[in-house]
Design an enzyme around this catalytic site. Sequence first.
Site, PDB file in Angstrom:
ATOM      1  N   HIS A 166       1.007  -1.265   0.059  1.00  0.00           N
ATOM      2  CA  HIS A 166       0.051   0.041   0.074  1.00  0.00           C
ATOM      3  C   HIS A 166       0.975   1.325  -0.036  1.00  0.00           C
ATOM      4  O   HIS A 166       1.616   1.501   1.058  1.00  0.00           O
ATOM      5  CB  HIS A 166      -0.980   0.049   1.277  1.00  0.00           C
ATOM      6  CG  HIS A 166      -1.742  -1.125   1.328  1.00  0.00           C
ATOM      7  ND1 HIS A 166      -2.134  -1.931   2.506  1.00  0.00           N
ATOM      8  CD2 HIS A 166      -2.771  -1.754   0.110  1.00  0.00           C
ATOM      9  CE1 HIS A 166      -2.901  -3.044   2.068  1.00  0.00           C
ATOM     10  NE2 HIS A 166      -3.273  -2.788   0.858  1.00  0.00           N
ATOM     11  N   HIS A 213       3.448  -3.358   6.683  1.00  0.00           N
ATOM     12  CA  HIS A 213       2.145  -2.563   6.546  1.00  0.00           C
ATOM     13  C   HIS A 213       2.373  -1.685   7.774  1.00  0.00           C
ATOM     14  O   HIS A 213       2.398  -2.116   8.867  1.00  0.00           O
ATOM     15  CB  HIS A 213       0.946  -3.363   6.500  1.00  0.00           C
ATOM     16  CG  HIS A 213       0.913  -4.257   5.353  1.00  0.00           C
ATOM     17  ND1 HIS A 213       0.046  -3.731   4.223  1.00  0.00           N
ATOM     18  CD2 HIS A 213       1.219  -5.418   4.830  1.00  0.00           C
ATOM     19  CE1 HIS A 213       0.284  -4.679   3.147  1.00  0.00           C
ATOM     20  NE2 HIS A 213       0.676  -5.549   3.453  1.00  0.00           N
ATOM     21  N   ASN A 237      -3.223  -6.089  -2.282  1.00  0.00           N
ATOM     22  CA  ASN A 237      -3.207  -7.018  -1.088  1.00  0.00           C
ATOM     23  C   ASN A 237      -4.359  -7.814  -1.065  1.00  0.00           C
ATOM     24  O   ASN A 237      -4.673  -8.476  -0.452  1.00  0.00           O
ATOM     25  CB  ASN A 237      -3.168  -6.237  -0.057  1.00  0.00           C
ATOM     26  CG  ASN A 237      -2.094  -7.221   1.249  1.00  0.00           C
ATOM     27  OD1 ASN A 237      -1.514  -8.126   0.674  1.00  0.00           O
ATOM     28  ND2 ASN A 237      -2.739  -7.052   2.421  1.00  0.00           N
ATOM     29  N   TYR A 241      -8.452 -13.302   1.554  1.00  0.00           N
ATOM     30  CA  TYR A 241      -7.427 -12.352   1.428  1.00  0.00           C
ATOM     31  C   TYR A 241      -6.843 -12.154   0.427  1.00  0.00           C
ATOM     32  O   TYR A 241      -6.746 -11.122  -0.370  1.00  0.00           O
ATOM     33  CB  TYR A 241      -6.855 -12.020   2.800  1.00  0.00           C
ATOM     34  CG  TYR A 241      -7.385 -11.774   4.040  1.00  0.00           C
ATOM     35  CD1 TYR A 241      -7.561 -10.064   4.180  1.00  0.00           C
ATOM     36  CD2 TYR A 241      -8.332 -12.544   4.695  1.00  0.00           C
ATOM     37  CE1 TYR A 241      -8.343  -9.653   5.419  1.00  0.00           C
ATOM     38  CE2 TYR A 241      -8.827 -11.928   5.789  1.00  0.00           C
ATOM     39  CZ  TYR A 241      -8.848 -10.540   6.054  1.00  0.00           C
ATOM     40  OH  TYR A 241      -9.574 -10.131   7.128  1.00  0.00           O
ATOM     41  N   ALA A 242      -6.249 -13.288  -0.116  1.00  0.00           N
ATOM     42  CA  ALA A 242      -5.407 -13.466  -1.352  1.00  0.00           C
ATOM     43  C   ALA A 242      -4.304 -12.282  -1.533  1.00  0.00           C
ATOM     44  O   ALA A 242      -4.100 -11.422  -2.261  1.00  0.00           O
ATOM     45  CB  ALA A 242      -6.054 -13.178  -2.798  1.00  0.00           C
ATOM     46  N   THR A 243      -3.673 -12.258  -0.254  1.00  0.00           N
ATOM     47  CA  THR A 243      -2.539 -11.243  -0.117  1.00  0.00           C
ATOM     48  C   THR A 243      -1.396 -11.413  -0.921  1.00  0.00           C
ATOM     49  O   THR A 243      -1.033 -12.495  -1.438  1.00  0.00           O
ATOM     50  CB  THR A 243      -2.326 -11.449   1.509  1.00  0.00           C
ATOM     51  OG1 THR A 243      -1.459 -12.683   1.560  1.00  0.00           O
ATOM     52  CG2 THR A 243      -3.258 -11.148   2.329  1.00  0.00           C
ATOM     53  N   ARG A 253       1.658 -11.347  -0.142  1.00  0.00           N
ATOM     54  CA  ARG A 253       2.807 -12.359   0.770  1.00  0.00           C
ATOM     55  C   ARG A 253       2.439 -13.815   0.273  1.00  0.00           C
ATOM     56  O   ARG A 253       3.176 -14.609   0.619  1.00  0.00           O
ATOM     57  CB  ARG A 253       2.866 -11.846   2.088  1.00  0.00           C
ATOM     58  CG  ARG A 253       1.417 -12.133   2.947  1.00  0.00           C
ATOM     59  CD  ARG A 253       1.690 -11.629   4.487  1.00  0.00           C
ATOM     60  NE  ARG A 253       0.501 -11.598   5.107  1.00  0.00           N
ATOM     61  CZ  ARG A 253      -0.138 -10.382   4.982  1.00  0.00           C
ATOM     62  NH1 ARG A 253      -0.055  -9.344   4.274  1.00  0.00           N
ATOM     63  NH2 ARG A 253      -1.531 -10.530   5.729  1.00  0.00           N
ATOM     64  N   GLU A 267       2.181  -5.599  10.832  1.00  0.00           N
ATOM     65  CA  GLU A 267       1.269  -4.586  10.848  1.00  0.00           C
ATOM     66  C   GLU A 267       1.392  -3.949  12.218  1.00  0.00           C
ATOM     67  O   GLU A 267       1.304  -4.286  13.251  1.00  0.00           O
ATOM     68  CB  GLU A 267      -0.378  -5.155  11.055  1.00  0.00           C
ATOM     69  CG  GLU A 267      -1.215  -4.146  10.674  1.00  0.00           C
ATOM     70  CD  GLU A 267      -1.565  -3.765   8.877  1.00  0.00           C
ATOM     71  OE1 GLU A 267      -1.576  -2.696   8.698  1.00  0.00           O
ATOM     72  OE2 GLU A 267      -1.918  -4.737   8.669  1.00  0.00           O
ATOM     73  N   GLU A 282       1.510   3.575   3.222  1.00  0.00           N
ATOM     74  CA  GLU A 282       2.183   2.967   4.524  1.00  0.00           C
ATOM     75  C   GLU A 282       3.459   3.056   4.418  1.00  0.00           C
ATOM     76  O   GLU A 282       4.289   2.265   4.111  1.00  0.00           O
ATOM     77  CB  GLU A 282       1.386   1.610   4.603  1.00  0.00           C
ATOM     78  CG  GLU A 282       0.015   1.706   4.644  1.00  0.00           C
ATOM     79  CD  GLU A 282      -0.584   0.212   4.671  1.00  0.00           C
ATOM     80  OE1 GLU A 282       0.098  -0.766   4.927  1.00  0.00           O
ATOM     81  OE2 GLU A 282      -1.874  -0.013   4.479  1.00  0.00           O
TER      82      GLU A 282
END
Length: 319
Positions: free
Chosen positions: A22, A117, A71, A165-167, A169, A179, A25
């Site tokens: 993002h 993040h 993300n 979520y399909a992030t 990472r 986070e 961030e």
Amino acid sequence: MTSCSVVHKPPVRRVAIFGGTHGNELSGIFLVKHWQENGAEIQRTGMEVKPFLTNPRAVKKCTRYIDCDLNRVFDPDNLGRTVVEDIPYEVRRAQEINHIFGPKGSDDAYDLIFDLHNTTSNMGSTLILENSSDDFTIQMFHYIKNALAPECCPVLLIEHPNLKYATTRSVAKHPVGVEVGPQPHGVVRADTLDKMRKIVKHGLDFVQLFNEGKEFPPCTIEVYKIMEKVDYPRNKNDEVIAIIHPKLQDQDWQPLNNGDPLFLTLDGEVIVYKGDCTVYPTFINEAAYYEMKQAFVKTIKMELTAEHIRSSVLDRNIS
């Protein structure tokens, strides 16, 4: 004497550190850019550590994303989409990242990715776990939590049958979300950056110890398992009509019981929590989640136990 119950895991040789998933961030962005210029701090014997800026166009504009949330697009449909002229920038970028660090779900994928993040919520130094059966990552989190003590380091488990979520990472065999907050988006605070930096340091130290053959006996960690996303109260025009109650604001990870205040209307009406069990809210009043219709997420507290692990590299050396 080595226990016969030890689980042998392959050594972790390829590690990436993602910043800028993002683009507003800033802690991870500042750290990754620094490590790209001077990477001595993150290098460890026996492994490659690659700092990587994931969403450079969003970073340049200091915005969360350009077309869609990077993300959330590492799912088979988006990773397999045909590249055409009007494909969203983040989908195209996800395919590029998957090509460099994946393919996702394959033996060729990177072993470990730290994805850095920030949040506007009062979550402190939070680690995000995607798989409750990932013994290696649970052991790493146990090590990091002990290294940071007495500072609190909550673990959020985002494993859920309906919340996918399909992030970014998730390309790696062992995805690690970091986070850290509260920090306003588009701002970098020295204390927040330092907390993030320490988490990465301790995580890399753990990997080096593991690769060198150190055994990690069974361990148990406390985690907060995501259960549900909660929206703000809205009117018939889908407009928010109540805000986070002052008694809930900044109370991430604190118990929420039946009858406790959740929201406050501008007319002074208090909307309370109605539930049969104690929950632990987090991502409370996160700025980026207004567009996602999310005031906070409800979690429950539980424990996860990891098995006794050791790197299998020793077995190959012996044989």
